[in-house]
Design a protein around this motif. Structure first.
Motif, mmCIF file in Angstrom:
data_model
loop_
_atom_site.group_PDB
_atom_site.id
_atom_site.type_symbol
_atom_site.label_atom_id
_atom_site.label_comp_id
_atom_site.label_asym_id
_atom_site.label_seq_id
_atom_site.Cartn_x
_atom_site.Cartn_y
_atom_site.Cartn_z
ATOM 1 N N THR A 90 0.809 -1.218 0.000
ATOM 2 C CA THR A 90 0.000 0.000 0.000
ATOM 3 C C THR A 90 0.843 1.269 0.000
ATOM 4 O OG1 THR A 90 -0.133 -0.135 2.430
ATOM 5 C CG2 THR A 90 -1.929 -1.124 1.157
ATOM 6 N N ASP A 91 2.099 1.153 0.376
ATOM 7 C CA ASP A 91 2.978 2.330 0.404
ATOM 8 C C ASP A 91 4.367 1.888 -0.060
ATOM 9 O OD1 ASP A 91 4.474 4.578 0.851
ATOM 10 O OD2 ASP A 91 3.955 4.790 2.981
ATOM 11 N N GLN A 92 4.663 2.135 -1.336
ATOM 12 C CA GLN A 92 5.909 1.649 -1.928
ATOM 13 C C GLN A 92 7.165 2.222 -1.268
ATOM 14 O OE1 GLN A 92 3.244 2.578 -3.793
ATOM 15 N NE2 GLN A 92 2.701 0.475 -4.395
ATOM 16 N N THR A 93 7.041 3.389 -0.660
ATOM 17 C CA THR A 93 8.222 3.984 -0.017
ATOM 18 C C THR A 93 8.703 3.136 1.166
ATOM 19 O OG1 THR A 93 6.871 5.375 1.434
ATOM 20 C CG2 THR A 93 7.546 6.313 -0.685
ATOM 21 N N LYS A 94 7.814 2.328 1.738
ATOM 22 C CA LYS A 94 8.185 1.474 2.869
ATOM 23 C C LYS A 94 9.266 0.469 2.481
ATOM 24 C CE LYS A 94 5.091 2.857 5.998
ATOM 25 N NZ LYS A 94 5.472 3.414 7.316
ATOM 26 N N MET A 95 9.261 0.062 1.195
ATOM 27 C CA MET A 95 10.216 -0.959 0.758
ATOM 28 C C MET A 95 11.651 -0.434 0.705
ATOM 29 S SD MET A 95 8.204 -3.228 -2.075
ATOM 30 C CE MET A 95 8.023 -1.869 -3.240
ATOM 31 N N VAL A 96 11.804 0.862 0.733
ATOM 32 C CA VAL A 96 13.162 1.430 0.819
ATOM 33 C C VAL A 96 13.564 1.329 2.294
ATOM 34 C CG1 VAL A 96 14.634 3.379 0.205
ATOM 35 C CG2 VAL A 96 12.500 2.998 -1.032
ATOM 36 N N TRP A 97 13.815 0.126 2.732
ATOM 37 C CA TRP A 97 13.938 -0.198 4.156
ATOM 38 C C TRP A 97 15.068 0.530 4.863
ATOM 39 C CZ3 TRP A 97 18.501 -2.502 5.732
ATOM 40 C CH2 TRP A 97 19.305 -3.053 4.719
ATOM 41 N N TYR A 98 16.119 0.832 4.133
ATOM 42 C CA TYR A 98 17.282 1.475 4.755
ATOM 43 C C TYR A 98 17.023 2.945 5.100
ATOM 44 C CZ TYR A 98 17.822 2.371 -0.276
ATOM 45 O OH TYR A 98 17.591 2.703 -1.605
ATOM 46 N N GLU A 99 15.898 3.486 4.660
ATOM 47 C CA GLU A 99 15.521 4.850 5.033
ATOM 48 C C GLU A 99 14.578 4.872 6.233
ATOM 49 O OE1 GLU A 99 13.874 6.722 1.598
ATOM 50 O OE2 GLU A 99 15.791 6.810 0.515
ATOM 51 N N ASP A 100 14.159 3.723 6.676
ATOM 52 C CA ASP A 100 13.244 3.622 7.807
ATOM 53 C C ASP A 100 13.951 4.050 9.098
ATOM 54 O OD1 ASP A 100 10.698 2.497 9.061
ATOM 55 O OD2 ASP A 100 12.234 1.280 10.062
ATOM 56 N N GLU A 101 13.314 4.901 9.886
ATOM 57 C CA GLU A 101 13.939 5.435 11.094
ATOM 58 C C GLU A 101 14.187 4.349 12.140
ATOM 59 O OE1 GLU A 101 15.257 8.351 11.652
ATOM 60 O OE2 GLU A 101 14.773 8.869 9.584
ATOM 61 N N THR A 102 13.299 3.392 12.230
ATOM 62 C CA THR A 102 13.508 2.303 13.188
ATOM 63 C C THR A 102 14.726 1.470 12.805
ATOM 64 O OG1 THR A 102 11.139 2.171 13.693
ATOM 65 C CG2 THR A 102 12.483 0.240 14.229
ATOM 66 N N ILE A 103 14.873 1.193 11.518
ATOM 67 C CA ILE A 103 16.060 0.469 11.039
ATOM 68 C C ILE A 103 17.318 1.255 11.389
ATOM 69 C CG2 ILE A 103 17.334 -0.240 8.973
ATOM 70 C CD1 ILE A 103 15.160 -2.183 9.533
ATOM 71 N N LYS A 104 17.292 2.544 11.146
ATOM 72 C CA LYS A 104 18.463 3.380 11.432
ATOM 73 C C LYS A 104 18.813 3.354 12.912
ATOM 74 C CE LYS A 104 17.894 6.691 7.621
ATOM 75 N NZ LYS A 104 17.656 8.110 7.284
ATOM 76 N N ARG A 105 17.783 3.412 13.775
ATOM 77 C CA ARG A 105 18.047 3.392 15.215
ATOM 78 C C ARG A 105 18.633 2.057 15.648
ATOM 79 N NH1 ARG A 105 13.338 6.645 15.592
ATOM 80 N NH2 ARG A 105 11.986 4.819 15.794
ATOM 81 N N LEU A 106 18.119 0.971 15.077
ATOM 82 C CA LEU A 106 18.648 -0.346 15.422
ATOM 83 C C LEU A 106 20.101 -0.499 14.967
ATOM 84 C CD1 LEU A 106 15.603 -2.655 14.566
ATOM 85 C CD2 LEU A 106 16.512 -2.149 16.834
ATOM 86 N N VAL A 107 20.396 -0.042 13.761
ATOM 87 C CA VAL A 107 21.771 -0.106 13.248
ATOM 88 C C VAL A 107 22.698 0.725 14.131
ATOM 89 C CG1 VAL A 107 23.286 0.561 11.334
ATOM 90 C CG2 VAL A 107 21.127 -0.605 10.869
ATOM 91 N N ARG A 108 22.238 1.908 14.490
ATOM 92 C CA ARG A 108 23.047 2.779 15.342
ATOM 93 C C ARG A 108 23.268 2.160 16.719
ATOM 94 N NH1 ARG A 108 20.790 6.985 13.926
ATOM 95 N NH2 ARG A 108 19.086 7.038 15.430
ATOM 96 N N SER A 109 22.220 1.531 17.245
ATOM 97 C CA SER A 109 22.315 0.942 18.577
ATOM 98 C C SER A 109 23.275 -0.231 18.625
ATOM 99 C CB SER A 109 20.929 0.482 19.046
ATOM 100 O OG SER A 109 21.007 -0.196 20.293
ATOM 101 N N VAL A 110 23.203 -1.102 17.626
ATOM 102 C CA VAL A 110 24.013 -2.322 17.679
ATOM 103 C C VAL A 110 25.422 -2.136 17.130
ATOM 104 C CG1 VAL A 110 23.276 -3.233 15.437
ATOM 105 C CG2 VAL A 110 23.947 -4.811 17.256
ATOM 106 N N PHE A 111 25.591 -1.283 16.115
ATOM 107 C CA PHE A 111 26.906 -1.129 15.489
ATOM 108 C C PHE A 111 27.648 0.134 15.903
ATOM 109 C CE2 PHE A 111 24.590 -3.579 12.016
ATOM 110 C CZ PHE A 111 25.121 -4.799 12.402
ATOM 111 N N GLY A 112 26.950 1.083 16.510
ATOM 112 C CA GLY A 112 27.600 2.320 16.934
ATOM 113 C C GLY A 112 27.454 3.442 15.922
ATOM 114 N N GLU A 113 27.770 4.653 16.362
ATOM 115 C CA GLU A 113 27.598 5.846 15.524
ATOM 116 C C GLU A 113 28.437 5.803 14.251
ATOM 117 O OE1 GLU A 113 25.550 8.285 15.726
ATOM 118 O OE2 GLU A 113 24.651 7.870 17.679
#
Length: 271
Positions: free
Chosen positions: A190-213
């Motif tokens: 229903t929202d094609q922009t969702k598939m650009v997963w690497y722009e998702d804020e939750t993904i970014k926060r998880l990456v930042r949390s586990v791998f560091g700044e």
């Protein structure tokens, strides 16, 4: 007839005079006195040196005895600890190894089962990803089910007590990342922009949390192969923590605090 010595003295006295004779006698006396002082000092220092050597030898032997006693004491403590460890902790070590094996097999199985259509997007541009539902891949995308993420990892949670919080936090974050990516592709119906997963804020926060700044910035600057990058970073981090776990080393307070923070972040996302 005059003695030879008297003759010599008389000759010297005649040639040098009284003042010259006194100067010579003074020089001879100073030379004799200097040699006597040197000999006396040498004897004194030689005696002190011998005493010092004897004292140092005695101290060295005493220190060596104390050191040997301390080494023997520590060796006995290590022997007792090793004996205690082999009896009390042997079963736990076996369980840790089993848990690590199960965890790694789970990770490999998850990658094998991960939807190929999502893996394919590692080589696609942003616009190409957004147009997937209108192309030939639409059928595969429609077949995505969120429940498949749970199947990736089975019942690995039962091994958590033997993996420790640091290793488990790494794994749980990886699980959350893969789950989130699948979820976003399902939402793409229903929202094609969702598939650009690497722009998702939750993904970014998880990456930042586990791998560091620093790693998070690297991730955001990638132009492709983001999923491959993420898998590689996770493998390196997980294998290091597993090596730490199996070697028997205790994780530092900073690592434990970071693991608790990450698990807390995941828990808040779940609720």
């Amino acid at each position: 007839m005059a003695e030879p010595s008297e003759f010599v003295i008389t000759a010297i006295t005649s040639s040098l005079g009284t003042a010259g004779l006194i100067a010579i006698l003074g020089w001879l006396f100073r030379t004799w006195l200097s040699e006597r002082l040197k000999a006396g000092l040498k004897h004194h220092y030689d005696h002190q040196l011998e005493q010092l050597k004897a004292e140092l030898k005695g101290q060295g032997e005493a220190n060596l005895t104390l050191l040997k006693s301390e080494v023997d004491r520590q060796a006995e403590q290590l022997r007792i600890a090793a004996s205690s460890f082999s009896e009390v902790q042997k079963a736990t070590i076996v369980r840790k190894i089993e848990a690590v094996d199960a965890l790694w097999i789970g990770v490999l199985s998850a990658r094998k089962a991960f939807p190929p259509i999502i893996v394919l997007t590692d080589a696609l541009t942003r616009s190409e990803i957004m147009n997937l539902y209108s192309g030939e891949m639409r059928g595969e995308l429609l077949g995505l089910k969120f429940g498949m993420v749970t199947e990736f990892f089975g019942d690995l949670a039962k091994y958590r007590p033997f993996l420790g919080e640091v290793v488990w936090a790494h794994f749980a974050t990886y699980h959350a990342l893969l789950s989130r990516i699948v979820y976003l592709f399902i939402q793409g119906k229903t929202d094609q922009t969702k598939m650009v997963w690497y722009e998702d804020e939750t993904i970014k926060r998880l990456v930042r949390s586990v791998f560091g700044e620093g790693k998070s910035e690297d991730f955001e600057h990638l132009s492709n192969s983001r999923l491959t990058w993420m898998n590689g970073q996770f493998d390196s981090m997980l294998l290091n923590s597993i090596d730490h776990l199996l070697s028997g080393k205790a994780f530092g307070a900073e690592s434990l605090a970071h693991a608790q923070h990450t698990l807390g972040l995941l828990s808040s996302k779940a609720t």
